[in-house]
Design an enzyme around this catalytic site. Sequence first.
Site, short mmCIF file in Angstrom:
data_model
loop_
_atom_site.label_atom_id
_atom_site.label_comp_id
_atom_site.label_asym_id
_atom_site.label_seq_id
_atom_site.Cartn_x
_atom_site.Cartn_y
_atom_site.Cartn_z
N CYS A 1 0.81 -1.31 0.01
CA CYS A 1 -0.02 0.08 -0.21
C CYS A 1 0.94 1.09 0.01
CB CYS A 1 -0.97 0.02 1.16
SG CYS A 1 -0.13 0.08 2.75
N MET A 2 0.39 2.50 0.44
CA MET A 2 1.32 3.56 0.62
C MET A 2 2.59 3.40 1.23
SD MET A 2 -1.63 6.54 0.66
CE MET A 2 -0.47 7.86 0.41
#
Length: 507
Positions: free
Chosen positions: A38-39
Amino acid sequence: MAPESPESPESTGKNRATAAAILPLVGGPDNITSIAHCMTRLRLALRDRSLVQDEALKALPAVLGVVEDDTYQIVLGPGAVARITPEFEALVEEGRSAGAPAPHPVTADELAAQGAALKEARKVRNATPVKLMLRRVANIFVPLIPALIGCGIIAGLNGLLTNFGQLPTVVPALAAIASGFMSLIAVFVGHNTAKEFGGTPILGGAIAAVIVFPGVEKITAFGTELRPGQGGVLGALAAALLGVYVEKRCRRLVPEALDVLVTPTVTVLVPGLVTLYGLMFLAGEASAAIGTFADRLLSTGGAFAGLVLGGLFLPLVMLGLHQALIPIHTTLIEQSGHTVLLPILAMAGAGQVGAALAVHCRLPRNRSLRATIRSALPAGFLGIGEPLIYGVSLPLGRPFVTACIGGAAGGAFVGLCNQLGTAFGSTAIGPSGWALFPLLDGSSGLGVTVAVYAGGLLTGYLAGFAATYFFGFTDRMLADLNTDPDPDGGPDTPDPVTGPPKEPALT
């Protein structure tokens, strides 16, 4: 994720070296069943959790922390995770192609001795119905975040051009680009829902597409005509879940010779009819209730609501449960064009930054920790909290609590301004901190909106700093931590894999 800029050979080599250091510590290629990111986190599904060497993994300088969830999550920070993940994937494939055995083989007896208790404890701790459902819902929406960010920024740019009367021929094009994804987001939610819960993804998307089809306005349900998009992402989520249930039932009951014809037809038809004559109306009412509740919450009790939301958000981030708020944010954006909750929740990051600055000031002799803070602060100012949480405040204990106090103060400031009539929100989800400025949208004008949000950040910084400076350390903590871990040597250039020794008090 945003496209990456070309990397130098030196940077690429460092990323590959970091990936090579992580791989044996998570059990090697044969212990990994899936890889995603994810980020900020590298997310791994593992065959055998007991093969992971947690302490050695946390000691790597590139690793900011680990989170044990339905996947094993290694916090690497924004930017870094997007560059390290492809190198990690390549190394896993190379290891499997070469038939490499797991770097840390263990016998069955050793596995039983080392892993049974851990697995049982983890199962009891994490397998509650509420936690499992929240995580699965989060898994549906997390892949949508890059598109939400991109379209939200374009929508903000389009709003600026409209307000200033610039480029009138370009404005309609930007509006179409920004709105296209949001107009069809229900289809993507249906696709991901079916995929997450074990159905056929394209069938989930087909069922959810009914919600956004313009022709639904000719259909009457509960005495009212339906509107295209009514029910939004909540309706799409419910419709796709029903589709998964129907599909699984059909797979069990329909003969194999007829499965290819009957199962897809029934899976789309039955949930489609239920969606049109029930779910769209009910989900529409639920979505309207969420919007009304959020508006009234901030207009009548904004200061207190902001205090609670801003103060509790860091623990949600720490547990990885903050992703479960995405459906609520998305529903609010669908209804009013922005989510009023995100600017308040962003204050938690401001409290974290203030706390980290106070730690930096209170421990002038701890060069290792101060270097960690300096490297993590840029991400912190942009609203990415994991580097500071796992690298600074959470290992120290008390500064994590005082960081929450800073977030509560900033949230109370923004909530109070909402209560006094300056209501605003974010046109997209994902960014936070300073990165949220381009996404702000409110009824009081851009200048006032920016000023209020900046005031909230400043309040969070100052409150987090003051609470941590005066209450974040005991005398014993200061005596143990305010020392130079390398008094005889200077700050040598760290190796990209092993790095400098870490301060023992933080582990």
